[in-house]
Design a protein around this motif. Sequence first.
Motif, mmCIF file in Angstrom:
data_model
loop_
_atom_site.group_PDB
_atom_site.id
_atom_site.type_symbol
_atom_site.label_atom_id
_atom_site.label_comp_id
_atom_site.label_asym_id
_atom_site.label_seq_id
_atom_site.Cartn_x
_atom_site.Cartn_y
_atom_site.Cartn_z
ATOM 1 N N ILE A 185 49.693 -71.968 27.238
ATOM 2 C CA ILE A 185 50.922 -71.187 27.031
ATOM 3 C C ILE A 185 51.324 -71.208 25.566
ATOM 4 O O ILE A 185 51.798 -70.211 25.015
ATOM 5 N N ASN A 186 51.111 -72.338 24.904
ATOM 6 C CA ASN A 186 51.536 -72.490 23.511
ATOM 7 C C ASN A 186 50.783 -71.604 22.528
ATOM 8 O O ASN A 186 51.219 -71.452 21.380
ATOM 9 N N VAL A 187 49.658 -71.021 22.946
ATOM 10 C CA VAL A 187 48.916 -70.139 22.042
ATOM 11 C C VAL A 187 49.035 -68.669 22.458
ATOM 12 O O VAL A 187 48.359 -67.809 21.905
ATOM 13 N N LEU A 188 49.893 -68.376 23.418
ATOM 14 C CA LEU A 188 50.167 -66.989 23.780
ATOM 15 C C LEU A 188 50.999 -66.314 22.688
ATOM 16 O O LEU A 188 51.644 -67.000 21.887
ATOM 17 N N PRO A 189 51.014 -64.976 22.648
ATOM 18 C CA PRO A 189 51.967 -64.295 21.772
ATOM 19 C C PRO A 189 53.383 -64.786 22.074
ATOM 20 O O PRO A 189 53.695 -65.125 23.222
ATOM 21 N N GLU A 190 54.235 -64.823 21.067
ATOM 22 C CA GLU A 190 55.527 -65.493 21.184
ATOM 23 C C GLU A 190 56.350 -65.039 22.385
ATOM 24 O O GLU A 190 56.915 -65.861 23.113
ATOM 25 N N ARG A 191 56.436 -63.735 22.596
ATOM 26 C CA ARG A 191 57.265 -63.252 23.700
ATOM 27 C C ARG A 191 56.719 -63.717 25.044
ATOM 28 O O ARG A 191 57.482 -64.110 25.940
ATOM 29 N N GLU A 192 55.393 -63.685 25.186
ATOM 30 C CA GLU A 192 54.795 -64.131 26.432
ATOM 31 C C GLU A 192 54.911 -65.642 26.596
ATOM 32 O O GLU A 192 55.007 -66.151 27.712
ATOM 33 N N ARG A 219 59.363 -54.881 33.588
ATOM 34 C CA ARG A 219 58.705 -55.170 32.313
ATOM 35 C C ARG A 219 58.250 -56.626 32.263
ATOM 36 O O ARG A 219 57.154 -56.930 31.772
ATOM 37 N N ILE A 220 59.059 -57.521 32.789
ATOM 38 C CA ILE A 220 58.671 -58.931 32.843
ATOM 39 C C ILE A 220 57.458 -59.098 33.752
ATOM 40 O O ILE A 220 56.540 -59.875 33.451
ATOM 41 N N ALA A 229 46.238 -63.170 32.636
ATOM 42 C CA ALA A 229 44.867 -62.860 32.204
ATOM 43 C C ALA A 229 44.508 -63.652 30.950
ATOM 44 O O ALA A 229 43.404 -64.187 30.827
ATOM 45 N N ARG A 230 45.446 -63.729 30.012
ATOM 46 C CA ARG A 230 45.200 -64.508 28.796
ATOM 47 C C ARG A 230 45.023 -65.992 29.130
ATOM 48 O O ARG A 230 44.138 -66.671 28.592
ATOM 49 N N LEU A 231 45.881 -66.508 30.012
ATOM 50 C CA LEU A 231 45.834 -67.929 30.344
ATOM 51 C C LEU A 231 44.520 -68.302 31.005
ATOM 52 O O LEU A 231 43.918 -69.328 30.685
#
Length: 238
Positions: A185-192, A219-220, A229-231
């Motif tokens: 989570i800590n390397v996700l884009p800031e908003r995410e 939107r959330i 998907a990123r995680l």
Amino acid sequence: MYTAKGTLNRDDQLRKYSPLVRRLAHHMIAKLPPSVEIDDLIQVGMIGLTEAISRFEPTQGVQFETFASQRIRGAMIDELREGDWMSRGSRKSQKDIEQAVSRLQQKLKRPPIESEIAKELGMNLADYQHLLAKVRGTQLVYLEDIGGHSEDDDGFLDRHVGDEEAEPSARLQDQRMRQALVAAINVLPEREQHIMSMYYEHDMNLKEIAAVLGVTESRICQLHSQSIARLRTKLREH
């Protein structure tokens, strides 16, 4: 509590342990898609409680609440397995998004933005966002095969909504998974990052997160599905 025959009084036990059914249902529903109705889980759980009352033997040396909890959970999980609670189409869509994110991550050496993911999938931005909304609710399935398990419904249910009295090794694995999840989570884009932190670390639902960030719940949902998907892409590196 007991009848003249030495068996549990059914009506008394149903009244006493119906809050247990509701508590277990609410705990389970938090990990399931919105298509699963809480009332359906409670109804099935009450059937499980009734069966527990009829089958409980005090001589077994197990407390009734422990015995009943296992029966209630089992009834709920059996119902979920029998129903088509996660469509193959949704699973495929999630996998397509994940694979696009993974490809772009390797190529760009940074988290791809929404428009880039949409282009990678051969979609315009609006269609991609519609797809993200479509797969909402099944997103936790993305976490099911981090430990190398096969991707099947039974495995997911057993690992994520099964008995809380897990063996120590399973609890340790879950703890490591949570640590890896926080790191991802800590390397996700800031908003995410904010969204996923509120969701996983602070147990906020999507409606509450939308209110905090001043955007719509839909939107959330989109950003949440994209973040999953990123995680998963990140967690597979562990």
